[in-house]
Design a protein around this motif. Structure first.
Motif, mmCIF file in Angstrom:
data_model
loop_
_atom_site.group_PDB
_atom_site.id
_atom_site.type_symbol
_atom_site.label_atom_id
_atom_site.label_comp_id
_atom_site.label_asym_id
_atom_site.label_seq_id
_atom_site.Cartn_x
_atom_site.Cartn_y
_atom_site.Cartn_z
ATOM 1 N N GLU A 263 63.375 -0.674 60.435
ATOM 2 C CA GLU A 263 63.609 0.203 59.286
ATOM 3 C C GLU A 263 62.886 -0.321 58.052
ATOM 4 N N LYS A 265 60.197 -1.975 58.013
ATOM 5 C CA LYS A 265 58.748 -1.748 58.147
ATOM 6 C C LYS A 265 58.362 -0.469 57.400
ATOM 7 N N LYS A 266 59.175 0.571 57.598
ATOM 8 C CA LYS A 266 58.877 1.839 56.923
ATOM 9 C C LYS A 266 58.997 1.699 55.404
ATOM 10 N N LYS A 267 60.007 0.935 54.989
ATOM 11 C CA LYS A 267 60.190 0.733 53.544
ATOM 12 C C LYS A 267 58.983 0.010 52.958
ATOM 13 N N GLU A 269 55.965 -0.004 54.047
ATOM 14 C CA GLU A 269 54.800 0.886 54.018
ATOM 15 C C GLU A 269 54.919 1.949 52.925
ATOM 16 N N GLN A 270 56.161 2.339 52.631
ATOM 17 C CA GLN A 270 56.343 3.309 51.545
ATOM 18 C C GLN A 270 56.227 2.647 50.172
ATOM 19 N N PRO A 273 52.098 0.634 49.776
ATOM 20 C CA PRO A 273 51.103 1.259 50.664
ATOM 21 C C PRO A 273 49.802 0.469 50.805
ATOM 22 N N THR A 278 52.204 -5.195 57.715
ATOM 23 C CA THR A 278 52.890 -4.619 58.887
ATOM 24 C C THR A 278 51.909 -4.247 60.003
ATOM 25 N N HIS A 279 50.621 -4.476 59.775
ATOM 26 C CA HIS A 279 49.638 -3.970 60.731
ATOM 27 C C HIS A 279 49.309 -4.930 61.870
ATOM 28 N N SER A 280 49.803 -6.153 61.788
ATOM 29 C CA SER A 280 49.452 -7.138 62.827
ATOM 30 C C SER A 280 50.206 -6.865 64.125
ATOM 31 N N MET A 282 52.859 -7.275 66.564
ATOM 32 C CA MET A 282 54.234 -7.778 66.457
ATOM 33 C C MET A 282 55.085 -7.277 67.613
#
Lengths: 381, 295
Positions: A263, A265-267, A269-270, A273, A278-280, A282
């Motif tokens: 959850e 992760k989405k925060k 990214e929001q 930005p 978070t792009h590695s 995992m």
């Protein structure tokens, strides 16, 4: 900070008197409304009374990841800083920055709980829901806490920060019962992910000041994050840190890798930005948290610990080896037993076992006047 | 055909009224049967329509834009629609430059329950390209699913929409594959989505079959492999090692590589096989050790 409110019940507290002395404006007002946006809450400080129990154990979710059983004292909630990976963005229901005004009540609870188990050694941190020192220039709590802990026979206070706000505590009577710790990261991560925090050079200058003031220090290289040039950046960090302190005063050193629940992760990214953390590659672990896939974590720890050992001139850094005066306690935060075995040759058998290792290390290295740590007092609990 | 009179007290609101009703009639299908005629008669404005539910209560005094819009939503039964449709209806107004507080009021008015970030997310969502918005309405995304797309930039979503034509994408497929494609584009530091489209894993998937479902499975697998190169490579090595043990025994492991353990399954049909299996296990020690070393 744009707005400070003081709960009417806290108007007479010393922490509020300090506001008046500094000429910082505040309103006396009861705040019942919740600020759901944690960023907006960062700009609204509210001095509040202590409510309910404030001392607890740092969360442990899965027994497959070893935690250290540190206690946390909830003296602040939310933080003026804005780190992209901060779990508070997904944790706080009320984003208002709350500072407990009645610090004496906090200490009464601490003393009562420590006195109830006089044979155990407590490590108690104020950093679970905020930064221990970030608000010190406005609403100082630390000095009072430091001087109170100085006389508790079986506890040590840990203040963990990403700030450089140490001037107000330098001449406090700490009695070596406070560990001033820094959350440290590569200069790139500090600059691009740890928004509004003190720069790395400022943190290191503050580390030097508290070392010279005779404090014990803690070093937390957590969360380690893979980024371009990470190997060289982390090596440079180690060298700068070691040059800024006295290794004999380092109480403990922790390592941990970036982790967050799906959850969050989405925060991230929001809310951030532009961040790429978070792009590695995992995986979701048994505790429900996303982490770098294990071979990547191993590579990170390998690069880091090899260099750290070299810089400190240490061959054996296992916390289970016989204790040496010059060897800080090394540990991983929320890592698997096999990672411990790979780097330390063995692992604690439980969270309580690691707690015992902390007590033994502190006793041998700094605390002849703390209770002698026996296995019975830790492993049977 | 019925005619009702809507008294507008503010001339500026009247102009807005004409524009809003015309735009909504043009853009939103459930309003397509409404005919809008503007006729100035003092402060009165007449609407003609054959949509029965629009008209009966339209005689209402309006003194602000908010009143007008509230009336619009009330009389068009917007609150009875699915959440996303309600939001879509709102989008027709908010896109025309109405502000944050108006959106907040409208969300409340149409009964979308408030939760943290709702207004911010709604603002982002309803400003998406209309084709993207139509897609997520037509695929019956839940509000939560739709909001999860707000973290992407609009050019990426338009690109995903184009990509979706080559595959079979339900709402959950779209969410999952958007996440994977976005991460892969960031991992490969490719901001040019046209170039990204040429990526081998995407082109291979498109060429893999004429069946859209099969292509989608293929894309999922290839994206996973591309996003997880370490896991893919280590699992390949583990698979190769595991294939070397005797046929009556299978070795399994945690594919996420987190748990350092090998699960051994042995197949016995008779207790006389115990010894042979025990020997097989002993002979496999080297293989098992190699596998554990990789974990």
């Amino acid at each position: 900070m744009s707005k400070i409110k003081v709960d009417p019940s806290q108007e007479q507290q010393a922490i509020v008197e300090q506001l008046s002395a500094l000429g910082i404006p505040y309103q006396v007002e009861k705040q019942d409304d919740v600020i759901s946006n944690y960023r907006k809450g960062k700009k609204n400080i509210h001095v509040v009374p202590k409510k309910g129990e404030s001392m607890d154990t740092c969360a442990t979710i899965s027994d497959k990841y070893i935690c250290c059983n540190v206690k946390v004292l909830k003296s602040v909630s939310n933080c003026p800083y804005d780190c992209s990976y901060c779990f508070l963005q997904n944790y706080l229901n009320d984003g208002t920055t709350k500072v407990v005004g009645d610090i004496k009540s906090l200490m009464d609870e601490v003393k009562e709980k420590c006195a109830a188990e006089p044979d155990r050694f407590f490590r108690i941190g104020t950093w679970e829901l905020g930064d221990s020192l970030a608000l010190e220039d406005v609403l100082p709590q630390a000095r009072f806490l430091i001087e109170e802990f100085a006389s508790i026979p079986n506890a040590v206070l840990e203040l963990k920060t990403k700030s450089d706000c140490v001037d107000s505590i330098l001449d406090a009577a700490h009695n070596h019962r406070t560990v001033v710790s820094w959350s440290l990261n590569s200069e790139y991560i500090v600059d691009y992910q740890e928004h509004k925090t003190a720069s790395l050079p400022k943190r290191l200058a503050a580390l030097k000041k508290v070392t010279e003031a005779g404090y014990l220090v803690g070093l937390h290289f957590d969360p380690m994050i893979i980024h371009e040039g990470w190997k060289e950046q982390y090596k440079a960090l180690i060298e700068q840190v070691i040059a800024s302190t006295n290794p004999d005063q380092i109480a403990w050193i922790s390592l941990g890798s970036l982790r967050f629940n799906p959850e969050m992760k989405k925060k991230i990214e929001q809310n951030f930005p532009a961040s790429s953390i978070t792009h590695s590659e995992m995986v979701k672990g048994d505790d429900g948290k996303m982490r770098y896939v294990k071979p990547l974590r191993i590579e990170m720890y390998d690069v880091f610990l090899s260099h750290l050992k070299g810089c400190l001139g240490l061959d054996d850094i296992s916390p289970l080896s016989p204790i040496k005066k010059s060897t800080p306690l090394f540990y991983f935060c929320m890592e698997r037993w096999d990672i411990w075995q790979r780097f330390f040759g063995e692992s604690p058998t439980s969270i309580q076992h690691l707690d015992l290792l902390f007590a033994q290390n502190f006793y041998e290295r700094f605390g002849q006047n703390i209770p002698f740590p026996t296995i019975e007092n830790y492993l049977s609990k | 055909m019925e005619t009702k009179v809507c008294r507008i007290l503010d001339p500026d609101v009247l102009v807005d009224a004409i524009r809003l009703f015309k735009d909504s009639a043009k853009n939103y299908s459930f309003q397509s049967t409404v005919l809008v005629k503007g006729a100035f008669e003092g402060n009165s404005y007449s609407l003609n329509g054959n949509d029965h539910h629009l008209l009966p209560e339209l005689t209402i005094e309006l003194s602000s834009q908010e009143d007008l819009i509230k009336a619009y939503f009330t009389h068009n039964y917007v609150s009875q629609l699915a959440e996303l449709d309600r939001l879509y209806a709102i989008s027709l107004f908010v896109k025309k430059g109405y502000d944050y507080s108006l959106l907040n009021m409208l969300l409340d008015h149409v009964g979308i329950n408030y939760f943290e970030g709702l207004v911010e997310k709604s603002m982002k969502l309803i400003r998406l390209d209309s084709e993207v918005l139509k897609f997520i309405v037509s695929k019956q995304f839940s509000l939560k699913q739709a909001f999860s797309l707000c973290r992407y930039d609009s050019s990426f979503l338009e690109w995903m929409l184009n990509l979706s034509f080559y595959f079979h994408m339900s709402s959950s497929h779209f969410i999952e594959l958007s996440d994977a494609c976005y991460r892969l584009s960031k991992q490969s530091q490719c901001d040019d989505y046209n170039a990204f489209f040429q990526l081998e894993c995407i082109q291979d998937s498109i060429a893999s079959s004429t069946n859209h479902h099969f292509r989608t499975s293929c894309l999922r697998e290839k994206l996973l492999q591309s996003l997880n190169p370490v896991q893919t490579q280590v699992n390949k090595q583990l698979k190769s090692l595991a294939s070397q043990v005797s046929g009556s025994m299978t070795l399994n492991w945690d594919k996420s590589l987190e748990n350092k353990q090998i699960d051994v399954t042995m197949r016995l049909t008779d207790d006389s096989q115990c010894e042979a299996l025990s020997d097989s296990l002993k002979k496999s020690r080297g293989i098992i050790q190699s596998m554990l070393d990789l974990l």
